[in-house]
Design a protein around this motif. Structure first.
Motif, PDB file in Angstrom:
ATOM      1  N   ARG A 260       0.820  -1.217   0.000  1.00 32.30           N
ATOM      2  CA  ARG A 260       0.000   0.000   0.000  1.00 32.30           C
ATOM      3  C   ARG A 260       0.848   1.259   0.000  1.00 32.30           C
ATOM      4  NH1 ARG A 260      -4.268   0.454   4.432  1.00 32.30           N
ATOM      5  NH2 ARG A 260      -4.865   2.195   3.084  1.00 32.30           N
ATOM      6  N   ALA A 261       2.104   1.127   0.468  1.00 38.76           N
ATOM      7  CA  ALA A 261       2.975   2.297   0.548  1.00 38.76           C
ATOM      8  C   ALA A 261       3.590   2.675  -0.803  1.00 38.76           C
ATOM      9  CB  ALA A 261       4.086   2.048   1.560  1.00 38.76           C
ATOM     10  N   THR A 262       3.463   1.805  -1.794  1.00 39.91           N
ATOM     11  CA  THR A 262       4.004   2.130  -3.110  1.00 39.91           C
ATOM     12  C   THR A 262       3.177   3.238  -3.753  1.00 39.91           C
ATOM     13  OG1 THR A 262       2.671   0.408  -4.159  1.00 39.91           O
ATOM     14  CG2 THR A 262       4.888  -0.198  -3.448  1.00 39.91           C
ATOM     15  N   ARG A 263       3.773   3.954  -4.660  1.00 40.43           N
ATOM     16  CA  ARG A 263       3.096   5.086  -5.295  1.00 40.43           C
ATOM     17  C   ARG A 263       1.804   4.625  -5.977  1.00 40.43           C
ATOM     18  NH1 ARG A 263       6.766   8.962  -8.859  1.00 40.43           N
ATOM     19  NH2 ARG A 263       7.699   9.098  -6.776  1.00 40.43           N
ATOM     20  N   GLY A 264       0.697   5.233  -5.561  1.00 40.43           N
ATOM     21  CA  GLY A 264      -0.603   4.901  -6.140  1.00 40.43           C
ATOM     22  C   GLY A 264      -1.184   3.593  -5.658  1.00 40.43           C
ATOM     23  N   GLY A 265      -0.570   2.979  -4.618  1.00 40.09           N
ATOM     24  CA  GLY A 265      -1.011   1.656  -4.182  1.00 40.09           C
ATOM     25  C   GLY A 265      -1.938   1.661  -2.989  1.00 40.09           C
ATOM     26  N   TRP A 266      -2.575   2.798  -2.733  1.00 42.94           N
ATOM     27  CA  TRP A 266      -3.357   2.931  -1.508  1.00 42.94           C
ATOM     28  C   TRP A 266      -4.603   2.055  -1.483  1.00 42.94           C
ATOM     29  CZ3 TRP A 266      -8.459   4.263  -1.795  1.00 42.94           C
ATOM     30  CH2 TRP A 266      -8.894   4.792  -3.021  1.00 42.94           C
ATOM     31  N   LYS A 267      -5.146   1.764  -2.656  1.00 42.92           N
ATOM     32  CA  LYS A 267      -6.446   1.097  -2.707  1.00 42.92           C
ATOM     33  C   LYS A 267      -6.324  -0.380  -2.334  1.00 42.92           C
ATOM     34  CE  LYS A 267     -10.661   1.265  -5.474  1.00 42.92           C
ATOM     35  NZ  LYS A 267     -11.247   1.682  -6.771  1.00 42.92           N
ATOM     36  N   TYR A 268      -7.257  -0.868  -1.546  1.00 41.90           N
ATOM     37  CA  TYR A 268      -7.197  -2.239  -1.066  1.00 41.90           C
ATOM     38  C   TYR A 268      -8.607  -2.785  -0.936  1.00 41.90           C
ATOM     39  CZ  TYR A 268      -8.665  -0.157   3.325  1.00 41.90           C
ATOM     40  OH  TYR A 268      -9.376   0.522   4.279  1.00 41.90           O
ATOM     41  N   ASP A 269      -8.701  -4.077  -0.664  1.00 39.92           N
ATOM     42  CA  ASP A 269      -9.983  -4.724  -0.462  1.00 39.92           C
ATOM     43  C   ASP A 269      -9.889  -5.618   0.784  1.00 39.92           C
ATOM     44  OD1 ASP A 269     -12.593  -5.502  -0.857  1.00 39.92           O
ATOM     45  OD2 ASP A 269     -12.160  -6.920  -2.481  1.00 39.92           O
ATOM     46  N   ILE A 270     -11.005  -5.858   1.422  1.00 43.09           N
ATOM     47  CA  ILE A 270     -11.096  -6.823   2.516  1.00 43.09           C
ATOM     48  C   ILE A 270     -11.759  -8.073   1.951  1.00 43.09           C
ATOM     49  CG2 ILE A 270     -12.052  -7.343   4.798  1.00 43.09           C
ATOM     50  CD1 ILE A 270      -9.865  -5.242   4.860  1.00 43.09           C
ATOM     51  N   ILE A 271     -11.019  -9.168   1.918  1.00 44.82           N
ATOM     52  CA  ILE A 271     -11.527 -10.373   1.269  1.00 44.82           C
ATOM     53  C   ILE A 271     -11.960 -11.446   2.273  1.00 44.82           C
ATOM     54  CG2 ILE A 271     -10.221  -9.974  -0.846  1.00 44.82           C
ATOM     55  CD1 ILE A 271      -8.116 -11.928   0.108  1.00 44.82           C
ATOM     56  N   GLU A 272     -11.754 -11.193   3.561  1.00 40.90           N
ATOM     57  CA  GLU A 272     -12.270 -12.059   4.623  1.00 40.90           C
ATOM     58  C   GLU A 272     -12.316 -11.255   5.916  1.00 40.90           C
ATOM     59  OE1 GLU A 272      -9.294 -14.769   6.644  1.00 40.90           O
ATOM     60  OE2 GLU A 272      -8.374 -14.666   4.649  1.00 40.90           O
ATOM     61  N   ALA A 273     -13.041 -11.761   6.889  1.00 42.10           N
ATOM     62  CA  ALA A 273     -13.106 -11.097   8.199  1.00 42.10           C
ATOM     63  C   ALA A 273     -11.909 -11.566   9.013  1.00 42.10           C
ATOM     64  CB  ALA A 273     -14.413 -11.435   8.906  1.00 42.10           C
ATOM     65  N   GLY A 274     -10.791 -10.885   8.829  1.00 44.96           N
ATOM     66  CA  GLY A 274      -9.541 -11.321   9.427  1.00 44.96           C
ATOM     67  C   GLY A 274      -9.314 -10.784  10.825  1.00 44.96           C
TER      68      GLY A 274
END
Length: 443
Positions: A260-274
């Motif tokens: 996520r720290a890479t340039r433009g890499g902020w977007k993420y998803d939650i794929i399980e209730a971890g």
């Protein structure tokens, strides 16, 4: 024998490196300049959460243990729970474990909604294949052997047990992963035993999965932390399991912090209730120093301390010395679990108090889980585990830590011997030899 004058002088002198209430503490961590420098370096790097040092620590642990993959976590407890959940342990399932362990081993089973099935321990504090066999039912999903004090269980026999045709036929899988394995999972609670060996192989590579602890008092510390050593057989890909679990311990997020720290890499998803069970680079930086010098320095020093205790205690007929090595196994020398012959629980406690008055910290490992209020409320009774209670009431853990000196070791033994001698002088021999009634009283 240490003179009384020198003994008292030792007790009055505090270690330059230890500032604690006890003049001889039980197990302070080894925090020296090398560790301080590494932590400062991590602080200055700008990266203190899970990142490159955690990854490096995982790879070095894998190389050290001989496991197929290693995932660092926030604690050994977290590691045990994640593995139970990964295997699909849930309500209605049973997990076999020793009555003689710390509560964390049992608590994680409760968290999953399953039933802890306690079995008694042997004279060496560990469970064995024979006691396990009697406890297996069609609901058994996992066995958690505990390497007490760093002494590894007999994994060859336990591994063989779950592969016997009769036991495999009894296994009733309730998840796809359970169907893939096709038998009971062996999940080693190796919290004490990093560096221990069985038939030339190190813990971490002895069974399906092993969980280490890096708590402050352990042989290797990261202040708090743990690691899961994955060693599952085909058709499992341990590398893929590592990647999947890395998502699980980070909220179920599909990108780690560095991605996520890479340039433009902020977007993420939650794929399980971890869960939030990850290790930080701050912790891993301590672990990297600890692991680098462990085999050649820390472990060697712990062996020296144990051997010194053995030599000094051998002459006392009341002392039951622990086993650290045999033809198949060698301990990690985490604890020195001495036992006193023909003693009650109350007398053992009295000895610890008398030694504490001299500024020496002793401990007990462990209060068996069925003796705890919560588990008594679930109808477990310590009287069902007589060997566990016999071991517990006689056990006293002596200090073992890197900076423990020869003078301090002698002071510990002298104080202990004096306390036992005074006890014998005030208790009739028949009382010391009498059956202990306290187990029934607390059941």
């Amino acid at each position: 024998m240490l003179s009384a004058y020198l003994y008292n002088k030792i007790l009055k002198k505090r270690s330059n490196n230890i500032n604690m209430s006890f003049k001889i503490p039980f197990s302070p961590p080894r925090i020296d300049q090398k560790i301080i420098d590494e932590v400062v370096k991590t602080l200055k790097s700008g990266w203190i959460t899970t990142g490159p040092k955690t990854t490096s620590f995982e790879k070095k642990l894998t190389g050290y243990t001989g496991a197929k993959a290693t995932l660092c976590v926030g604690s050994a407890t977290a590691g045990l729970e994640i593995m139970l959940r990964w295997f699909g342990v849930c309500e209605g399932d049973e997990v076999i474990l020793p009555a003689y362990t710390y509560a964390a081993t049992a608590n994680v089973i409760i968290h999953c909604g399953a039933k802890p099935v306690f079995v008694d321990c042997g004279n060496d504090f560990n469970i064995n294949a024979d006691t396990i066999r009697k406890a297996i039912t069609g609901r058994t999903k996992v066995i958690i052997p505990v390497d007490f004090g760093g002494w590894p269980c007999q994994y060859d026999k336990i591994n063989g047990l779950v592969r016997e045709e009769e036991i495999v036929t009894l296994f009733n899988p309730g998840s796809e992963i359970q169907r893939q394995l096709g038998r009971i999972l062996i999940l080693s609670d190796a919290a004490h035993s990093i560096g221990a060996t069985c038939n030339g192989k190190k813990t971490g590579s002895l069974t399906d999965a092993s969980v280490f602890s890096f708590h402050a008092v352990k042989n290797i510390t990261t202040s708090e932390g743990g690691a899961i050593s994955l060693n599952l057989p085909m058709p499992f890909d341990n590398g893929d399991i590592y990647k999947s679990l890395a998502v699980t311990i980070n909220h179920g997020q599909d990108k780690n912090a560095s991605e996520r720290a890479t340039r433009g890499g902020w977007k993420y998803d939650i794929i399980e209730a971890g869960y939030k069970f990850n290790m930080t680079d701050m912790a891993a930086s301590i672990g990297l120093v600890e692991l680098e010098r462990y085999e050649r320095d820390t472990l060697t020093r712990r062996k020296e301390i144990v051997n010194t205790y053995n030599k000094l205690l051998l002459k006392y007929e009341w002392a039951i010395l622990p086993t650290f090595k045999d033809n198949e196994r060698e301990s990690s020398y985490h604890l020195y679990p001495l036992r006193i012959k023909n003693i009650t629980e109350a007398q053992r406690d009295s000895i610890i108090k008398k030694v504490a008055l001299k500024g020496i910290s002793l401990n007990v490992h462990f209060i068996p889980v069925p003796m705890m209020t919560y588990y008594k409320g679930l109808k477990y009774k310590i009287t069902d585990y007589p060997r566990a209670y016999q071991n517990y009431k006689a056990e006293i853990s002596l200090p073992v830590f890197y900076d423990l000196t020869l003078f301090q070791i002698k002071a510990v033994v002298l104080a202990l011997a004096e306390a036992v001698k005074n006890l014998n002088a005030t208790c009739p021999k028949r009382q010391l030899d009498a059956p202990d009634q306290s187990a029934a009283a607390i059941a």
